[in-house]
Design an enzyme around this catalytic site. Structure first.
Site, PDB file in Angstrom:
ATOM      1  N   HIS A  15       2.168  -0.151 -13.492  1.00 54.43           N
ATOM      2  CA  HIS A  15       2.918  -1.407 -13.622  1.00 54.43           C
ATOM      3  C   HIS A  15       4.403  -1.058 -13.516  1.00 54.43           C
ATOM      4  CE1 HIS A  15       3.419  -5.584 -14.830  1.00 54.43           C
ATOM      5  NE2 HIS A  15       4.496  -5.158 -15.467  1.00 54.43           N
TER       6      HIS A  15
ATOM      7  N   GLY B  74       0.785  -1.231   0.000  1.00 60.31           N
ATOM      8  CA  GLY B  74       0.000   0.000   0.000  1.00 60.31           C
ATOM      9  C   GLY B  74       0.815   1.278   0.000  1.00 60.31           C
ATOM     10  N   SER B  75       2.088   1.219  -0.399  1.00 64.03           N
ATOM     11  CA  SER B  75       2.852   2.470  -0.420  1.00 64.03           C
ATOM     12  C   SER B  75       2.279   3.430  -1.462  1.00 64.03           C
ATOM     13  CB  SER B  75       4.348   2.215  -0.669  1.00 64.03           C
ATOM     14  OG  SER B  75       4.577   1.726  -1.959  1.00 64.03           O
ATOM     15  N   ASN B  76       1.847   2.906  -2.597  1.00 66.39           N
ATOM     16  CA  ASN B  76       1.222   3.793  -3.593  1.00 66.39           C
ATOM     17  C   ASN B  76      -0.110   4.334  -3.093  1.00 66.39           C
ATOM     18  OD1 ASN B  76       2.673   3.992  -6.361  1.00 66.39           O
ATOM     19  ND2 ASN B  76       2.985   1.886  -5.697  1.00 66.39           N
TER      20      ASN B  76
ATOM     21  N   VAL C 222      -9.618  -6.968 -13.242  1.00 61.33           N
ATOM     22  CA  VAL C 222     -10.822  -6.157 -13.015  1.00 61.33           C
ATOM     23  C   VAL C 222     -11.970  -6.771 -13.818  1.00 61.33           C
ATOM     24  CG1 VAL C 222     -11.846  -3.884 -13.386  1.00 61.33           C
ATOM     25  CG2 VAL C 222      -9.472  -4.070 -12.598  1.00 61.33           C
TER      26      VAL C 222
HETATM   27  C1  GAR Z   1       4.026  -1.435  -7.060  1.00 58.05           C
HETATM   28  O1  GAR Z   1       5.379  -1.402  -7.434  1.00 58.05           O
HETATM   29  C2  GAR Z   1       3.141  -1.550  -8.276  1.00 58.05           C
HETATM   30  O2  GAR Z   1       3.646  -0.890  -9.397  1.00 58.05           O
HETATM   31  C3  GAR Z   1       3.149  -3.047  -8.503  1.00 58.05           C
HETATM   32  O3  GAR Z   1       3.065  -3.605  -7.207  1.00 58.05           O
HETATM   33  C4  GAR Z   1       3.725  -2.724  -6.283  1.00 58.05           C
HETATM   34  C5  GAR Z   1       2.774  -2.483  -5.136  1.00 58.05           C
HETATM   35  O4  GAR Z   1       3.418  -1.786  -4.111  1.00 58.05           O
HETATM   36  N1  GAR Z   1       2.063  -3.464  -9.326  1.00 58.05           N
HETATM   37  C6  GAR Z   1       2.131  -4.532 -10.127  1.00 58.05           C
HETATM   38  O5  GAR Z   1       3.107  -5.260 -10.188  1.00 58.05           O
HETATM   39  C7  GAR Z   1       0.881  -4.773 -10.974  1.00 58.05           C
HETATM   40  N2  GAR Z   1       1.131  -5.759 -11.965  1.00 58.05           N
HETATM   41  P1  GAR Z   1       2.564  -1.043  -2.991  1.00 58.05           P
HETATM   42  O6  GAR Z   1       1.542  -2.058  -2.458  1.00 58.05           O
HETATM   43  O7  GAR Z   1       3.562  -0.666  -1.940  1.00 58.05           O
HETATM   44  O8  GAR Z   1       1.899   0.146  -3.616  1.00 58.05           O
END
Ligand code: GAR
Length: 193
Positions: free
Chosen positions: A108, A14-16, A92
């Protein structure tokens, strides 16, 4: 500017999600309002992060996420007008693609079409990038379609992979790119002027 009211779908750390929530609150004119986080994994750290920031979280099973009778009233009740994927590992469902045309966006952590498709997510990608000897990698922000990692690209940013870099090093630089660009690109793409 009328903010876009978004639901963030996430499965992991969940950092994003946290970064998007912070951005949405940083100024009255951020263009984004986060109404809800939807998560399909009861152990995901994003639940704690969103809860700490006072954003409602719905933890749902895959079957619930694929059920229009569960999802549509829930999203409508929050006034959601766009969906943002942030480390969301399920496809989705088609009824959401139909309900939010052009308004479901994913990030991505590679330069699509490189290192995309089924099984390519998070760390697996950075390991594959290092194993392939790539000299650069990056992020892709794209519209979501019914094809895995296949929707129209909105934005890409690149970063060099230094000789000897590990998957951890790549992950750190990718997270920095995500932090810098994702909320800004979302606001520019989704907010209605
Ligand atoms: C992020 O790096 C995102 O780009 C990637 O998962 C990570 C989630 O990090 N998404 C994918 O690989 C989608 N195919 P987060 O939970 O800390 O945001």
């Amino acid at each position: 500017m009328k903010p876009s009211v978004i639901a963030i779908f996430a499965s992991g750390s969940g950092s994003n999600a946290e970064n998007i929530i912070a951005y949405s609150r940083a100024g009255a004119d951020s263009g984004l309002e986060v109404a809800l986080v939807v998560c399909n994994r009861p152990d995901a750290r994003v639940i704690e992060r969103a809860g700490r920031l006072g954003v409602p979280v719905e933890v749902l099973t895959r079957a619930e996420i694929n059920d229009p009778a569960v999802m549509l009233p829930m999203l409508d009740a929050c006034g959601v007008d766009a969906i943002v994927l942030a480390g969301f590992l399920l496809m989705v469902p088609d009824f959401l693609l139909a309900r939010y045309p052009g308004r479901i966006i994913n990030i991505h952590p590679s330069l699509l079409p490189k290192f995309g498709g089924k099984g390519m997510y998070g760390r697996h990608i950075h390991e594959a990038v290092v194993a392939a000897g790539e000299t650069e990698t990056g992020i892709t922000i794209h519209h979501v379609s019914s094809e895995c990692d296949g929707g129209a690209i909105i934005f890409q940013a690149t970063v060099a992979v230094a000789p000897g870099a590990t998957a951890d090093d790549v992950e750190t630089s990718i997270h920095a790119l995500e932090r810098t660009h994702y909320p800004r690109v979302l606001a520019a793409t989704l907010s209605r002027r």
